[in-house]
Design an enzyme around this catalytic site. Structure first.
Site, PDB file in Angstrom:
ATOM      1  N   TYR A  47       6.759 -36.053  28.639  1.00 31.08           N
ATOM      2  CA  TYR A  47       4.953 -36.049  27.728  1.00 31.08           C
ATOM      3  C   TYR A  47       4.704 -37.110  26.569  1.00 31.08           C
ATOM      4  CZ  TYR A  47       1.246 -33.377  27.728  1.00 31.08           C
ATOM      5  OH  TYR A  47       0.215 -32.434  27.062  1.00 31.08           O
ATOM      6  N   SER A  49       3.128 -41.157  25.576  1.00 30.74           N
ATOM      7  CA  SER A  49       1.639 -41.370  26.467  1.00 30.74           C
ATOM      8  C   SER A  49       0.890 -41.259  27.819  1.00 30.74           C
ATOM      9  CB  SER A  49       0.805 -43.224  25.894  1.00 30.74           C
ATOM     10  OG  SER A  49      -0.245 -43.380  26.468  1.00 30.74           O
ATOM     11  N   HIS A  52       1.254 -37.484  29.182  1.00 35.08           N
ATOM     12  CA  HIS A  52       0.019 -36.411  28.553  1.00 35.08           C
ATOM     13  C   HIS A  52      -1.218 -37.226  29.196  1.00 35.08           C
ATOM     14  CE1 HIS A  52      -2.792 -35.526  24.943  1.00 35.08           C
ATOM     15  NE2 HIS A  52      -3.960 -36.770  25.756  1.00 35.08           N
ATOM     16  N   GLN A  54      -1.831 -38.843  31.938  1.00 36.30           N
ATOM     17  CA  GLN A  54      -2.068 -38.467  33.904  1.00 36.30           C
ATOM     18  C   GLN A  54      -2.122 -37.140  34.184  1.00 36.30           C
ATOM     19  OE1 GLN A  54       0.487 -40.710  36.448  1.00 36.30           O
ATOM     20  NE2 GLN A  54       1.065 -42.286  34.460  1.00 36.30           N
ATOM     21  N   SER A 108      10.724 -42.631  29.203  1.00 37.58           N
ATOM     22  CA  SER A 108      11.198 -44.367  29.233  1.00 37.58           C
ATOM     23  C   SER A 108      11.689 -45.113  30.110  1.00 37.58           C
ATOM     24  CB  SER A 108      11.430 -44.034  27.369  1.00 37.58           C
ATOM     25  OG  SER A 108      12.447 -44.006  27.734  1.00 37.58           O
ATOM     26  N   ALA A 110      14.715 -46.707  29.228  1.00 37.59           N
ATOM     27  CA  ALA A 110      15.212 -45.658  29.434  1.00 37.59           C
ATOM     28  C   ALA A 110      16.656 -44.564  29.100  1.00 37.59           C
ATOM     29  CB  ALA A 110      16.334 -46.453  27.624  1.00 37.59           C
ATOM     30  N   ALA A 111      14.980 -43.697  29.388  1.00 40.85           N
ATOM     31  CA  ALA A 111      15.664 -42.863  29.000  1.00 40.85           C
ATOM     32  C   ALA A 111      15.797 -42.242  30.767  1.00 40.85           C
ATOM     33  CB  ALA A 111      14.737 -41.503  28.711  1.00 40.85           C
ATOM     34  N   LYS A 159      -3.972 -49.292  34.420  1.00 38.44           N
ATOM     35  CA  LYS A 159      -3.556 -50.633  33.640  1.00 38.44           C
ATOM     36  C   LYS A 159      -4.389 -50.017  32.279  1.00 38.44           C
ATOM     37  CE  LYS A 159      -1.272 -52.569  36.431  1.00 38.44           C
ATOM     38  NZ  LYS A 159      -0.333 -53.263  36.594  1.00 38.44           N
ATOM     39  N   ASP A 217       4.816 -57.157  34.454  1.00 41.55           N
ATOM     40  CA  ASP A 217       4.509 -56.411  33.416  1.00 41.55           C
ATOM     41  C   ASP A 217       5.657 -57.076  32.631  1.00 41.55           C
ATOM     42  OD1 ASP A 217       4.169 -54.429  31.237  1.00 41.55           O
ATOM     43  OD2 ASP A 217       6.755 -54.342  31.895  1.00 41.55           O
ATOM     44  N   GLU A 221       0.306 -63.064  32.505  1.00 39.62           N
ATOM     45  CA  GLU A 221      -0.499 -63.425  33.684  1.00 39.62           C
ATOM     46  C   GLU A 221      -0.613 -65.030  34.061  1.00 39.62           C
ATOM     47  OE1 GLU A 221      -4.973 -62.269  33.416  1.00 39.62           O
ATOM     48  OE2 GLU A 221      -3.900 -59.860  33.405  1.00 39.62           O
TER      49      GLU A 221
END
Length: 241
Positions: A47, A49, A52, A54, A108, A110-111, A159, A217, A221
């Protein structure tokens, strides 16, 4: 852009000879969206960014959503503040995954790697595994995040931050997102991914691959290595070497 071809909410855009398939939320009105997911439960794991933004958008769109986070932590407290109810729509990660038919892994990078040994056995046949960043799957040799062979594996990558996803949704607009399929067991993985993309707040979804999403990512670009690339390299070094 040279020309646009499309049927209903799907368009093919030609950017100087490079064609891209774009899906629009106009092809998924609310009633259709709710009917499509009427037998599904979205299990939102994490939960932060994106979780929360989505999660709240999908809930506001009338879908069945549960949240899975560590009980008693900051994310747990934040979820309660946002109206998720312990024992009803807020659970431990393991319990949420058991309840979900679509497991949205928004932890994340890592998580995701650290929790995968416990999560993987719970991703049983018939479920769908969803990501908003393809790093863990694309770099599976390092992260050891290897999806089961008998589930659909899809991606919707907004995005923008989860806060932006939420803000645009509340304004009646939608964010641009990438949509991709890693594994299609059911034959409808792409359709499902587009529908979820709309449900979580996308206005337009651009078809891509997990690999392209990750590389875009990691690299800017213009092909310049971005700060994100170094963060990922540090992540790999700290976790796996």
């Amino acid at each position: 852009m040279d020309k646009t071809q499309g049927v209903r909410g799907v368009k093919t855009l030609d950017f100087a000879g490079t064609k891209e398939t774009v899906y629009e939320r106009s092809d998924w009105p609310l009633a259709k969206l709710q009917e499509y997911f009427k037998n599904d439960t979205l299990a939102l794991i994490g939960y932060g960014s994106q979780g929360h933004g989505q999660g709240l958008n999908a809930r506001d769109n009338g879908l069945n959503v549960v949240v899975g986070v560590r009980e008693g932590g900051e994310s747990w407290r934040q979820a309660i503040q946002d109206g998720w109810v312990p024992g009803k729509t807020l659970f431990s990660i393991e319990e949420a995954i058991k309840k979900g038919t679509i497991v949205m892994n928004l932890l994340s990078d890592a998580a995701q790697s650290q929790t995968w040994p416990k999560i993987a056995p719970l991703i049983t046949k018939g479920k769908t595994l969803y990501f908003s960043h393809g790093f863990s799957v694309v770099y599976k040799d390092d992260t050891h995040v290897v999806p089961p062979k008998d589930v659909d594996v899809i991606l919707v990558a907004p995005k923008g931050s989860g806060r932006t996803v939420r803000t645009l949704f509340k304004e009646g607009r939608g964010i641009n997102s990438s949509v991709a399929v890693w594994q299609d067991v059911t034959g409808i993985a792409k359709e499902k991914a587009v529908a979820i993309g709309v449900a979580v707040g996308s206005g337009y979804l651009y078809e891509t691959t997990f690999e392209k999403e990750v590389y875009s990512d990691l690299y800017g670009e213009r092909g310049v290595v971005s700060r994100s690339f170094f963060k990922k390299r540090c992540l790999l070094t700290n976790l796996f070497h």
